[in-house]
Write an enzyme that holds these catalytic residues in place. Structure first.
Site, PDB file in Angstrom:
ATOM      1  N   ASP A 196       0.883  -1.148  -0.002  1.00  0.00           N
ATOM      2  CA  ASP A 196       0.017  -0.106  -0.127  1.00  0.00           C
ATOM      3  C   ASP A 196       0.945   1.201  -0.046  1.00  0.00           C
ATOM      4  O   ASP A 196       0.578   2.289  -0.681  1.00  0.00           O
ATOM      5  CB  ASP A 196      -0.848  -0.165   1.293  1.00  0.00           C
ATOM      6  CG  ASP A 196      -1.708  -1.277   1.336  1.00  0.00           C
ATOM      7  OD1 ASP A 196      -2.361  -1.772   0.282  1.00  0.00           O
ATOM      8  OD2 ASP A 196      -1.493  -2.178   2.306  1.00  0.00           O
ATOM      9  N   HIS A 238      -4.968  -3.497   6.312  1.00  0.00           N
ATOM     10  CA  HIS A 238      -4.678  -3.345   4.746  1.00  0.00           C
ATOM     11  C   HIS A 238      -5.968  -4.091   4.256  1.00  0.00           C
ATOM     12  O   HIS A 238      -6.344  -5.067   4.003  1.00  0.00           O
ATOM     13  CB  HIS A 238      -3.670  -4.622   4.585  1.00  0.00           C
ATOM     14  CG  HIS A 238      -3.678  -5.097   3.261  1.00  0.00           C
ATOM     15  ND1 HIS A 238      -3.177  -4.294   2.097  1.00  0.00           N
ATOM     16  CD2 HIS A 238      -3.993  -6.378   2.368  1.00  0.00           C
ATOM     17  CE1 HIS A 238      -3.036  -4.883   0.793  1.00  0.00           C
ATOM     18  NE2 HIS A 238      -3.809  -6.141   1.295  1.00  0.00           N
TER      19      HIS A 238
HETATM   20  P1  NAX Z   1      -2.743 -18.062  -4.544  1.00  0.00           P
HETATM   21  O1  NAX Z   1      -4.169 -18.293  -4.417  1.00  0.00           O
HETATM   22  O2  NAX Z   1      -1.924 -17.761  -5.862  1.00  0.00           O
HETATM   23  O3  NAX Z   1      -1.652 -18.868  -3.698  1.00  0.00           O
HETATM   24  C1  NAX Z   1      -2.185 -19.304  -2.500  1.00  0.00           C
HETATM   25  C2  NAX Z   1      -1.421 -20.485  -2.112  1.00  0.00           C
HETATM   26  O4  NAX Z   1      -1.500 -20.775  -0.641  1.00  0.00           O
HETATM   27  C3  NAX Z   1      -2.027 -21.522  -2.794  1.00  0.00           C
HETATM   28  O5  NAX Z   1      -0.654 -22.297  -3.552  1.00  0.00           O
HETATM   29  C4  NAX Z   1      -2.628 -22.563  -1.665  1.00  0.00           C
HETATM   30  O6  NAX Z   1      -2.297 -24.178  -2.024  1.00  0.00           O
HETATM   31  C5  NAX Z   1      -1.649 -22.170  -0.507  1.00  0.00           C
HETATM   32  N1  NAX Z   1      -2.303 -22.421   0.836  1.00  0.00           N
HETATM   33  C6  NAX Z   1      -3.613 -22.341   1.153  1.00  0.00           C
HETATM   34  N2  NAX Z   1      -3.761 -22.689   2.342  1.00  0.00           N
HETATM   35  C7  NAX Z   1      -2.564 -22.759   2.959  1.00  0.00           C
HETATM   36  C8  NAX Z   1      -2.107 -23.379   4.114  1.00  0.00           C
HETATM   37  N3  NAX Z   1      -3.086 -23.722   5.241  1.00  0.00           N
HETATM   38  N4  NAX Z   1      -0.906 -23.864   4.196  1.00  0.00           N
HETATM   39  C9  NAX Z   1       0.045 -23.629   3.145  1.00  0.00           C
HETATM   40  N5  NAX Z   1      -0.446 -23.274   1.930  1.00  0.00           N
HETATM   41  C10 NAX Z   1      -1.655 -22.763   1.860  1.00  0.00           C
HETATM   42  O7  NAX Z   1      -2.472 -16.583  -3.926  1.00  0.00           O
HETATM   43  P2  NAX Z   1      -1.628 -15.308  -4.125  1.00  0.00           P
HETATM   44  O8  NAX Z   1      -1.717 -14.668  -5.179  1.00  0.00           O
HETATM   45  O9  NAX Z   1      -0.399 -15.882  -3.877  1.00  0.00           O
HETATM   46  O10 NAX Z   1      -1.816 -14.654  -2.684  1.00  0.00           O
HETATM   47  C11 NAX Z   1      -1.741 -15.051  -1.283  1.00  0.00           C
HETATM   48  C12 NAX Z   1      -2.317 -14.299  -0.195  1.00  0.00           C
HETATM   49  O11 NAX Z   1      -1.779 -13.091  -0.105  1.00  0.00           O
HETATM   50  C13 NAX Z   1      -3.903 -13.997  -0.366  1.00  0.00           C
HETATM   51  O12 NAX Z   1      -4.521 -14.284   0.619  1.00  0.00           O
HETATM   52  C14 NAX Z   1      -3.794 -12.627  -1.206  1.00  0.00           C
HETATM   53  O13 NAX Z   1      -5.284 -12.183  -0.543  1.00  0.00           O
HETATM   54  C15 NAX Z   1      -2.622 -12.090  -0.061  1.00  0.00           C
HETATM   55  N6  NAX Z   1      -2.238 -10.815  -0.519  1.00  0.00           N
HETATM   56  C16 NAX Z   1      -2.081  -9.876   0.272  1.00  0.00           C
HETATM   57  C17 NAX Z   1      -1.340  -8.648   0.099  1.00  0.00           C
HETATM   58  C18 NAX Z   1      -0.890  -7.506   0.934  1.00  0.00           C
HETATM   59  O14 NAX Z   1      -0.653  -6.562   0.689  1.00  0.00           O
HETATM   60  N7  NAX Z   1      -0.830  -8.108   2.446  1.00  0.00           N
HETATM   61  C19 NAX Z   1      -1.176  -8.235  -1.296  1.00  0.00           C
HETATM   62  C20 NAX Z   1      -1.520  -9.334  -2.421  1.00  0.00           C
HETATM   63  C21 NAX Z   1      -2.334 -10.332  -2.006  1.00  0.00           C
HETATM   64  O15 NAX Z   1      -3.689 -10.126  -2.562  1.00  0.00           O
END
Ligand code: NAX
Length: 329
Positions: free
Chosen positions: A158, A186
């Site tokens: 952000d 966030h």
């Molecule tokens: P993806 O859906 O591409 O990848 C998430 C991965 O996490 C998947 O491979 C899934 O198998 C794995 N996963 C789910 N539960 C799990 C667990 N209990 N243990 C281990 N692995 C697990 O998402 P991606 O685009 O990589 O985003 C990941 C997270 O970042 C999301 O929650 C997203 O909302 C968040 N974000 C946070 C941001 C921030 O500024 N704080 C910005 C970017 C993003 O939106």
């Protein structure tokens, strides 16, 4: 090569993981003299994909990479780690409210918080997976073995988004923009504090005279940037999120230059800007370079800023209420 760092990344096979892991292994973050061991943690159904990512990291031939291990449980994956990057979480499904997402993801962070008891003594935990402030609150409250101030949630994306907007408006490079504090959650209630930010050392409000833009479009553009990227790209931000995570680790690892600060959500000390103790709230932060940090004190907040901070504080308090049963430890 004398130093060694062990870094765990959950959600390693996801989009952010794919942009983040290579940079962690490359020497960019921990320096050319530090060997990096990566612990990739994924759900059982994504282990094969994580193995594919690991093959590619090996194929980059980074001098700094020591080894990569892959785990389907945090209990093993967090053993001895110096940094735990909690990126994986469930995405919001169709028609799902934010409160539903919070409840769905909460249990992931209770078990990951408990597993951090096995981490190295100096572990630092960064939560990226959304809703990241409240997930970090859950993880921290479920890990009495690690001091609360080692937990943070990422609002650096952000800050970077806001700095880019201000730079474009002022017609300067983004490096000219400093001290943009992100306050609060966030989420779409976050407050990017242009009044305390500077452009080439001058107050932003002295450089950008368009006050309606600063109080209007600037704030909403930063707040809604994630949704705009999904609308344009068909996928959520990943490379920029990974890059912000790299910045976050670097910011906490080095001494913050004099007169500057960065944004991160950390547990409120209860004495800063009227934010209740323990709430995982994004503040302006200065790192001492030895693992400690301070919340920057004494920034002037206008009535406009105070009203915005009140909104995001209230949202975080209501999120804390939704997960109160998960905060028992
Ligand atoms: P993806 O859906 O591409 O990848 C998430 C991965 O996490 C998947 O491979 C899934 O198998 C794995 N996963 C789910 N539960 C799990 C667990 N209990 N243990 C281990 N692995 C697990 O998402 P991606 O685009 O990589 O985003 C990941 C997270 O970042 C999301 O929650 C997203 O909302 C968040 N974000 C946070 C941001 C921030 O500024 N704080 C910005 C970017 C993003 O939106």
């Amino acid at each position: 090569m004398s130093k060694h760092v062990k870094v765990a990344v959950t959600g390693a096979a996801g989009q952010i993981g794919y942009s983040l892991l290579f940079r962690l292994a490359s020497g960019e973050v921990f320096g050319p003299d530090t060997k990096v061991s990566l612990c990739l943690i994924e759900l059982p159904q994504a282990i094969t994909a994580a193995e594919g990512t690991a093959m590619e990291i090996h194929d980059c031939g980074f001098d700094t990479l020591e080894n990569i291990d892959i785990f389907d449980t945090p209990a093993k994956g967090f053993e001895g780690v110096n940094w735990a990057l909690l990126v994986g979480s469930k995405p919001r499904g169709p028609g799902m409210e934010r409160a539903d997402l919070i409840k769905e993801n909460g249990p992931i962070f209770t078990s990951q918080g408990r597993a951090l008891a096995k981490a190295a003594e100096d572990v630092r935990c960064v939560v990226v997976g959304n809703p990241c402030n409240t997930n970090a609150l859950i993880a921290q409250n479920n890990c009495s073995d690690v001091p609360a101030d080692r937990f943070s949630a990422m609002t650096m994306l952000d800050e970077n988004r806001g700095r880019a907007q201000l730079a474009q408006k002022a017609g300067v490079g983004v490096g000219s923009v400093s001290n943009l504090a992100i306050w609060g959650n966030h989420s779409a209630t976050m407050y990017p504090d242009f009044e305390n930010a500077t452009i080439d050392g001058k107050s932003v409000t002295d450089v950008i005279s368009d006050k309606p833009w600063l109080e209007g479009d600037f704030i909403t553009t930063v707040q809604k940037r994630g949704a705009a990227i999904i609308a344009a790209r068909g996928k959520s931000s990943a490379a920029s999120a990974a890059s912000a995570c790299i910045d976050h680790i670097k910011n906490f690892s080095k001494k913050t230059p004099e007169g500057q600060f960065f944004s991160a959500a950390v547990p409120s000390d209860g004495d800063s800007y009227g934010i209740p103790s323990g709430l995982m709230f994004s503040f302006p932060i200065r790192s001492n370079g030895n693992g400690g940090y301070d919340i920057v004190q004494g920034l002037e907040l206008s009535d406009f800023a105070k009203s915005k901070i009140e909104v995001t504080k209230d949202e975080l308090l209501s999120e804390r209420e939704v997960v109160k049963d998960l905060l028992g430890g």
